[in-house]
Design an enzyme around this catalytic site. Structure first.
Site, PDB file in Angstrom:
ATOM      1  N   PRO A  59       0.821  -1.210   0.000  1.00 22.08           N
ATOM      2  CG  PRO A  59      -0.942  -1.617   1.473  1.00 22.08           C
ATOM      3  CD  PRO A  59       0.367  -2.190   1.004  1.00 22.08           C
ATOM      4  CB  CYS A  60       1.366   3.673  -2.636  1.00 22.67           C
ATOM      5  SG  CYS A  60      -0.288   4.020  -3.284  1.00 22.67           S
ATOM      6  CD  GLN A  61      -3.235   3.924   0.712  1.00 25.10           C
ATOM      7  OE1 GLN A  61      -2.343   3.091   0.793  1.00 25.10           O
ATOM      8  NE2 GLN A  61      -4.414   3.667   0.186  1.00 25.10           N
ATOM      9  N   PRO A  62       1.517   5.529   2.637  1.00 23.74           N
ATOM     10  CG  PRO A  62       2.398   3.815   3.946  1.00 23.74           C
ATOM     11  CD  PRO A  62       1.526   4.065   2.754  1.00 23.74           C
ATOM     12  CG  PHE A  63       5.864   5.694   0.088  1.00 26.36           C
ATOM     13  CD1 PHE A  63       7.029   5.879   0.798  1.00 26.36           C
ATOM     14  CD2 PHE A  63       5.348   4.417  -0.019  1.00 26.36           C
ATOM     15  CE1 PHE A  63       7.682   4.806   1.388  1.00 26.36           C
ATOM     16  CE2 PHE A  63       6.000   3.341   0.561  1.00 26.36           C
ATOM     17  CZ  PHE A  63       7.165   3.534   1.269  1.00 26.36           C
TER      18      PHE A  63
END
Length: 358
Positions: A81-85
């Site tokens: 999941p890319c939300q942290p970036f």
């Protein structure tokens, strides 16, 4: 060596966008692993593969090994999941922090750890391009170095899904690792900017009113608009946004100087262009340029899925359980577009054929 000699496991599999791209190219995906159990029905139904509801951060190498089939060669793919970036999630993050100890980045480090401990012959990881820049590129470099330390030849590319037949602007980072040498990403499949347009993707669907599902397709349903938002979409031209509105329709926040730059909300798509990036809020009129080009509503779940290049017969809805529009929109928005999954699959297939020929 042929593609059927490989068993594939898809980490962070979601509803199976990446897996479906592999399946369409003839690969056998044996398993998908994800923390979101609501994805189980769609993943299994459409990909003839087993879904395992697990937290990747606690998944052991022995457990991962056990879901591969027999003594086949192994491929491990996944899109952490890319939300942290996301730009919105980087506030307060120090550039010199120890990323490996930050909960936000733990998923990617867990992915690398599983590669390190199980050593599949081929690996593919998909994420957002911002991964290359975060913390000076440390998270990406750590992932890449972990693979190289185990003898993988690593290659990576920044791609736009629209160049591979996806009717959507969506820039992504695609990484490959192989024990046999470099994997080259296939050339763009769209030439001379002849992208698949919104009209080509969804123009054939029957019209629906906001809040009223189509009787023959429960996924072809759009959120009900308030009377005020109905007036707003009616006042918005194709390709336009809230700047098209009469003063009485404009939100107070957009009247302030600080809000005038937010032009990517309450927008309509245009028939003859590609769609904007689908997000987890892709059916919300106020959340982006998700207004239908012609009908006075936001796009439906089915339209969002088609823009993500899922086949129209892709089955998302378990008849034995209820799921909210928001949950399905999250599944669709989080998915790897199937068209990009096909490009990844073809790149791996070409690599395997080169190994066989050599």
């Amino acid at each position: 060596m042929e593609i059927n000699d490989f068993s594939i496991v898809d980490l962070f599999c979601g509803v199976g966008g990446l897996a479906h791209g592999l399946v369409k190219e003839g690969f056998i995906v044996d398993a998908g692993i994800d923390f979101d159990k609501t994805c189980e029905y769609a993943f299994e139904k459409n990909n003839n593969a087993k879904f395992y509801h697990r937290d990747i951060t606690t998944l052991t190498s022995n457990e991962l090994q056990s879901v591969y089939k027999g003594d086949k060669r192994k491929i491990l793919v996944g899109c952490a999941p890319c939300q942290p970036f996301s730009i919105y999630n980087r506030k307060g993050v120090k550039d010199n922090e120890d990323s490996s100890k930050n909960e936000k980045w733990k998923l990617l480090y867990s992915f690398a750890k599983l590669v390190d401990e199980t050593e599949p012959e081929i690996v593919s990881m998909e994420n957002v391009p911002l991964l290359l820049k975060f913390n000076g590129g440390k998270v990406f470099t750590d992932f890449k170095s972990k693979l190289e330390g185990k003898g993988y030849k690593v290659s990576w590319y920044i791609v736009n899904a629209q160049d591979y037949g996806v009717p959507q602007r969506r820039k992504r980072l695609v990484l490959f690792g192989s024990k046999y040498g470099k994997i080259d990403l296939i050339d763009k499949t769209v030439c001379n900017n002849q992208y698949v347009t919104v009209k080509e993707a969804i123009g054939h669907l029957p019209p629906v009113e906001d809040g009223v599902p189509h009787p023959n397709d429960q996924l072809h349903r759009a959120r009900k608009l308030t009377p005020l938002n109905k007036k707003r979409i009616q006042a918005t031209k194709p390709g336009g946004n809230w700047n098209d509105w009469d003063e009485s329709l404009i939100l107070e926040c957009h009247k302030k100087e600080s809000g005038k730059g937010f032009k990517s909300v309450y927008g309509r798509m245009k028939w003859d262009e590609v769609a904007p990036t689908m997000t987890t809020y892709c059916i919300g009129l106020s959340n982006g340029r998700f207004g239908h080009p012609e009908q006075d509503r936001a796009i439906t779940l089915r339209e969002a899925a088609l823009i993500q290049s899922f086949p129209q017969n892709y089955d998302f809805i378990d008849p034995n359980s209820q799921m909210s529009n928001a949950a399905i929109a999250r599944q669709i928005g989080n998915a790897v577009p199937v068209g990009l999954g096909i490009a990844i699959a073809q790149s791996i297939k070409n690599h395997i054929e080169q190994i066989e020929n050599n």
